[in-house]
Write an enzyme that holds these catalytic residues in place. Structure first.
Site, PDB file in Angstrom:
ATOM      1  N   ARG A   1      30.655  61.545  64.059  1.00  0.00           N
ATOM      2  CA  ARG A   1      30.329  61.649  62.631  1.00  0.00           C
ATOM      3  C   ARG A   1      28.816  61.500  62.432  1.00  0.00           C
ATOM      4  NH1 ARG A   1      31.922  60.453  57.075  1.00  0.00           N
ATOM      5  NH2 ARG A   1      30.842  58.597  56.284  1.00  0.00           N
TER       6      ARG A   1
ATOM      7  N   HIS B   1      29.670  59.089  51.122  1.00  0.00           N
ATOM      8  CA  HIS B   1      28.976  57.817  50.907  1.00  0.00           C
ATOM      9  C   HIS B   1      28.906  57.496  49.419  1.00  0.00           C
ATOM     10  CE1 HIS B   1      26.616  58.005  54.967  1.00  0.00           C
ATOM     11  NE2 HIS B   1      27.792  57.464  55.095  1.00  0.00           N
TER      12      HIS B   1
ATOM     13  N   ARG C   1      35.518  60.395  58.988  1.00  0.00           N
ATOM     14  CA  ARG C   1      35.750  59.121  59.657  1.00  0.00           C
ATOM     15  C   ARG C   1      37.067  59.276  60.423  1.00  0.00           C
ATOM     16  NH1 ARG C   1      34.383  57.871  54.213  1.00  0.00           N
ATOM     17  NH2 ARG C   1      32.432  56.686  54.016  1.00  0.00           N
TER      18      ARG C   1
ATOM     19  N   HIS D   1      33.176  57.553  66.390  1.00  0.00           N
ATOM     20  CA  HIS D   1      32.354  57.431  65.178  1.00  0.00           C
ATOM     21  C   HIS D   1      30.977  58.049  65.389  1.00  0.00           C
ATOM     22  CE1 HIS D   1      31.848  55.981  61.141  1.00  0.00           C
ATOM     23  NE2 HIS D   1      30.737  55.362  61.456  1.00  0.00           N
TER      24      HIS D   1
ATOM     25  N   TYR E   1      19.960  58.377  58.058  1.00  0.00           N
ATOM     26  CA  TYR E   1      19.894  59.529  58.955  1.00  0.00           C
ATOM     27  C   TYR E   1      18.512  60.169  58.988  1.00  0.00           C
ATOM     28  CZ  TYR E   1      24.860  58.974  59.411  1.00  0.00           C
ATOM     29  OH  TYR E   1      26.090  58.442  59.680  1.00  0.00           O
TER      30      TYR E   1
ATOM     31  N   LYS F   1      37.136  56.344  51.570  1.00  0.00           N
ATOM     32  CA  LYS F   1      37.150  54.944  51.144  1.00  0.00           C
ATOM     33  C   LYS F   1      37.326  54.846  49.637  1.00  0.00           C
ATOM     34  CE  LYS F   1      34.390  52.952  54.899  1.00  0.00           C
ATOM     35  NZ  LYS F   1      33.175  52.188  55.242  1.00  0.00           N
TER      36      LYS F   1
END
Length: 298
Positions: free
Chosen positions: A245, A268, A151, A242, A277, A174
């Protein structure tokens, strides 16, 4: 209790306890502020006991201000989180949460760039820069997004301590979760090139990527540089940092990567976020079919 104190507690909970991203903190803080303004008084118990009818009325008022489905869904999510926080503050953690489903939001598929376009846009950004070291910097950042699937916030948060780079880079994503991502020789060379050219002293514990005046590099600078490059290359507006990515994930999946491995590489929390995806790759294949199949192109 006044609204300022309540909002500060909410902000600190999100930023320090939950370690949410600055963007999420701002959005959730703003949603809570709107709710408190609508209520007219601040009381944790009253907030904790808000029911579905009250939430429906608040969302209806927001709809009247012109927000769409996506914004309404985000507002509801933020308010539900704030009410859950209020239940804890009021000692009513066992109280039932209001049941209200948000509007249906059609999840748009990410639009990946082709491998050539992903590399070309990084080169174009480098060539368009005001100074050689800035061009080397922007190229290194964009190649990190495409070559390692980072990211943009993760790339810009990298400290100088990651140098010298090896074959694997440890990234903090994250929720402060760490993951290891492989670094391609092309990406490593781009970062080494930037580190050799940057005019500022890079010290342990400080940001690796620097702005023109020496401070930490801002995401907006990279986004603007890529916007100029994509215009020069004739790429669509969806070609953002983005999207690089997304391209990393889509191209790996197309090359045979399994979803679990891809989930780990992307950082994730849930496999559901990665499964999108599979649809992207199918959509890409369909585009190729439509443009190349004799019956479709006739």
């Amino acid at each position: 209790m006044n609204s300022g104190d309540a909002l500060k507690e909410w902000h600190d909970h999100l930023a320090l306890d939950r370690r949410r991203s600055p963007h999420t903190v701002r959005a959730y803080h703003a949603a809570a502020a709107r709710l408190l303004a609508a209520l007219g008084e601040v009381d944790w118990t009253r907030i904790a006991l808000l029911d579905s009818s009250a939430l429906r009325g608040h969302l209806a008022a927001r709809r009247g201000e012109g927000i769409g489905n996506v914004s309404a869904a985000r507002e509801l999510s933020a308010i539900k989180a704030f009410i859950a926080f209020a239940r804890t503050k009021a000692g009513l953690a066992e109280a039932a949460a209001p049941r209200l489903r948000g509007p249906r939001v059609k999840k748009a598929l990410p639009r990946p760039l082709t491998p050539d376009d992903a590399v070309n846009v990084a080169v174009a950004v480098s060539e368009d820069a005001a100074e050689p070291w800035i061009g080397a910097r922007d190229r290194a950042v964009l190649l990190l997004l495409y070559g390692a699937g980072l990211r943009i916030a993760e790339a810009l948060a990298l400290p100088f301590d990651v140098l010298p780079l090896g074959d694997v880079l440890r990234v903090t994503g994250k929720g402060s979760k760490q993951r290891d991502v492989p670094i391609l020789p092309l990406v490593r060379a781009a970062i080494d090139d930037y580190a050799a050219k940057v005019p500022y002293t890079l010290l342990p514990g400080t940001a690796l990527f620097r702005g023109a005046k020496g401070g930490p590099l801002s995401p907006g600078i990279v986004q603007k540089a890529m916007a100029r490059a994509r215009a020069g290359l004739g790429l669509p507006a969806t070609a953002t940092p983005h999207a690089l990515r997304h391209s990393f994930a889509t191209h790996l999946l197309g090359a045979g990567a399994d979803l679990r491995s891809l989930q780990e590489l992307l950082g994730h929390a849930s496999l559901g976020s990665t499964q999108i995806y599979t649809k992207v790759d199918a959509a890409t294949l369909l585009d190729v079919y439509r443009s190349a199949h004799p019956r479709e192109s006739a």
